[in-house]
Design a protein around this motif. Structure first.
Motif, PDB file in Angstrom:
ATOM      1  N   ASP A 161       0.812  -1.225   0.000  1.00 21.55           N
ATOM      2  CA  ASP A 161       0.000   0.000   0.000  1.00 21.55           C
ATOM      3  C   ASP A 161       0.848   1.281   0.000  1.00 21.55           C
ATOM      4  O   ASP A 161       0.314   2.384   0.144  1.00 21.55           O
ATOM      5  CB  ASP A 161      -0.960   0.004   1.202  1.00 21.55           C
ATOM      6  N   THR A 164      -0.032   6.257  -3.232  1.00 18.19           N
ATOM      7  CA  THR A 164      -0.790   5.203  -3.910  1.00 18.19           C
ATOM      8  C   THR A 164       0.120   3.986  -3.951  1.00 18.19           C
ATOM      9  O   THR A 164       1.289   4.110  -4.332  1.00 18.19           O
ATOM     10  CB  THR A 164      -1.142   5.607  -5.364  1.00 18.19           C
ATOM     11  N   ALA A 174      -1.535  -2.130  -5.077  1.00 20.93           N
ATOM     12  CA  ALA A 174      -2.586  -3.153  -4.924  1.00 20.93           C
ATOM     13  C   ALA A 174      -3.456  -3.259  -6.177  1.00 20.93           C
ATOM     14  O   ALA A 174      -3.999  -4.333  -6.472  1.00 20.93           O
ATOM     15  CB  ALA A 174      -3.436  -2.837  -3.703  1.00 20.93           C
ATOM     16  N   ASP A 175      -3.613  -2.148  -6.921  1.00 19.42           N
ATOM     17  CA  ASP A 175      -4.473  -2.181  -8.108  1.00 19.42           C
ATOM     18  C   ASP A 175      -3.710  -2.501  -9.391  1.00 19.42           C
ATOM     19  O   ASP A 175      -4.302  -2.519 -10.476  1.00 19.42           O
ATOM     20  CB  ASP A 175      -5.195  -0.832  -8.277  1.00 19.42           C
ATOM     21  N   VAL A 176      -2.394  -2.723  -9.276  1.00 14.81           N
ATOM     22  CA  VAL A 176      -1.615  -3.084 -10.475  1.00 14.81           C
ATOM     23  C   VAL A 176      -1.768  -4.588 -10.698  1.00 14.81           C
ATOM     24  O   VAL A 176      -1.689  -5.379  -9.749  1.00 14.81           O
ATOM     25  CB  VAL A 176      -0.118  -2.712 -10.276  1.00 14.81           C
ATOM     26  N   THR A 177      -2.007  -4.995 -11.926  1.00 18.27           N
ATOM     27  CA  THR A 177      -2.205  -6.417 -12.227  1.00 18.27           C
ATOM     28  C   THR A 177      -1.066  -6.928 -13.115  1.00 18.27           C
ATOM     29  O   THR A 177      -0.366  -6.129 -13.756  1.00 18.27           O
ATOM     30  CB  THR A 177      -3.528  -6.628 -13.001  1.00 18.27           C
ATOM     31  N   HIS A 211      -1.309  -5.373 -16.505  1.00 20.46           N
ATOM     32  CA  HIS A 211      -0.773  -4.009 -16.631  1.00 20.46           C
ATOM     33  C   HIS A 211       0.733  -4.045 -16.844  1.00 20.46           C
ATOM     34  O   HIS A 211       1.279  -3.341 -17.696  1.00 20.46           O
ATOM     35  CB  HIS A 211      -1.005  -3.186 -15.345  1.00 20.46           C
TER      36      HIS A 211
END
Ligand SMILES: NC(=O)c1ccc[n+]([C@@H]2O[C@H](COP(=O)([O-])OP(=O)(O)OC[C@H]3O[C@@H](n4cnc5c(N)ncnc54)[C@H](OP(=O)(O)O)[C@@H]3O)[C@@H](O)[C@H]2O)c1
Length: 319
Positions: free
Chosen positions: A195, A223, A226-229, A232
């Motif tokens: 995080d 930021t 956590a939202d990176v895949t 991506h």
């Protein structure tokens, strides 16, 4: 020299092994260790795997141990830096110098702790809080006299680098975290890496020490990843870009400081994108020395232990 450790996880054990390997040249002895669950003492020096007794309070621990130096290496608490700040103050109250690898106190209370140490004429060192054992604070203090640092940019968190590198291979966030934990480089609570809290705490610590700021990690625009895949990361790589967690400090025209930690999509030839594995990079933007860079190639927990050791050798010379 009698040394007491508060905290004995990956860093503490690596530090104990380092002292064993250097015993012939440096007569440092770990004579007391305190963890959350247990305490160990031996005035003659503890082995790397000591016999444990029940945990004392930190004040009782210090009164029994009577160390000449305290090393604070408990888990990071990015919210308020406690209880590490209180541990450091307990040592100061007894006139004992402190070394820490825990960035919480530097990110939350650097100016107060520095003033308290100075008022009591106590040495206080924290080289391994940022970039493991690489000289960052010591380099600026000892080798860049008269410099003003206008800002910095860096890739400072190794766990997210390992996670993003695993994602580039198509592996999950959880698999990357497990690998970083196996390497001993993840925070006790790895969500603090993912995080962006660890990187934000390092950003605040750098700003406080090198730029005279009085900020906390909460004041860093943050930021995490956590939202990176994996998709991506792989799409970026196919287009010639690298996704990495970048920390920045910029002095604004009105004199205020803008601090951020966020995943950035950098061209693959950007210096910040060109450090593999656990490697970290920090670029200091200065008035008289242009941009000065520090790169740590594949650091592990042994290099964090070296950062503590370098501070200890330096303190021993001054006692
Ligand atoms: N690992 C790295 O590569 C690295 C690099 C630079 C800086 N650091 C910093 O170094 C510090 C230690 O990291 P680590 O990797 O060694 O962590 P770790 O392996 O998770 O170990 C943490 C240790 O702190 C102890 N502890 C936690 N809260 C405590 C409390 N209130 N009182 C006494 N002991 C307490 C734990 O005790 P129990 O075992 O009883 O729970 C454990 O011994 C952290 O602040 C971290 O940010 C780590």
């Amino acid at each position: 020299m009698r040394i007491a450790l508060i905290g004995y996880g990956s860093v503490g054990k690596a530090f104990a092994r380092l002292l064993e390997s250097q015993r012939k040249r440096f007569p440092f002895r770990i004579t007391a260790i305190q963890t959350r669950k247990a305490t160990a003492y031996d005035a003659k020096g503890l082995p790397v795997s000591p016999a444990w007794g029940p945990a004392a309070t930190v004040d009782e621990f210090l009164d029994v141990a009577q160390p000449e130096v305290v090393i604070e290496i408990t888990s990071l608490n990015p919210v308020d830096g406690e209880p590490a700040i209180s541990h450091i103050r307990s040592a100061f109250a007894r006139g004992i110098p402190v070394i820490t690898a825990n960035k919480g106190p530097i990110a939350h209370a650097y100016s107060a702790l520095r003033a308290e140490a100075a008022a009591r004429h106590i040495l206080f060192r924290f080289e391994s809080t940022v970039m493991d054992g690489s000289p960052v604070f010591n380099m600026v203090q000892q080798n860049l006299p008269g410099i003003t640092i206008h800002g910095f940019s860096g890739v400072l968190n190794s766990t997210t680098k390992i996670v993003l590198a695993e994602m580039a291979k198509g592996n999950s966030l959880a698999a990357g975290i497990a690998l970083a934990q196996e390497m001993g480089i993840a925070e006790t609570d790895p969500s603090y890496d993912i995080d962006g809290w660890d990187a934000a705490a390092k950003t605040a610590a750098l700003a406080n020490v090198l730029m005279g700021a009085d900020v906390t990690p909460q004041m860093v625009e943050r930021t995490g990843i956590a939202d990176v895949t994996p998709a991506h990361v792989q799409e970026a790589a196919a287009a010639g870009f690298v996704i990495t967690l970048v920390s920045r400090a910029t002095r604004q025209p009105d004199g205020t400081l803008r601090l951020s930690t966020r995943p950035e999509r950098l061209p693959e030839d950007d210096l910040l994108a060109n450090v593999d594995g656990t490697s970290n990079v920090l670029l200091l933007h200065t008035d008289l020395m242009g941009t000065q860079g520090i790169i740590s190639v594949s650091p592990g927990v042994e290099q964090t232990a070296y950062g503590l050791f370098s501070d200890l050798v330096d303190i021993a010379k001054q006692l």
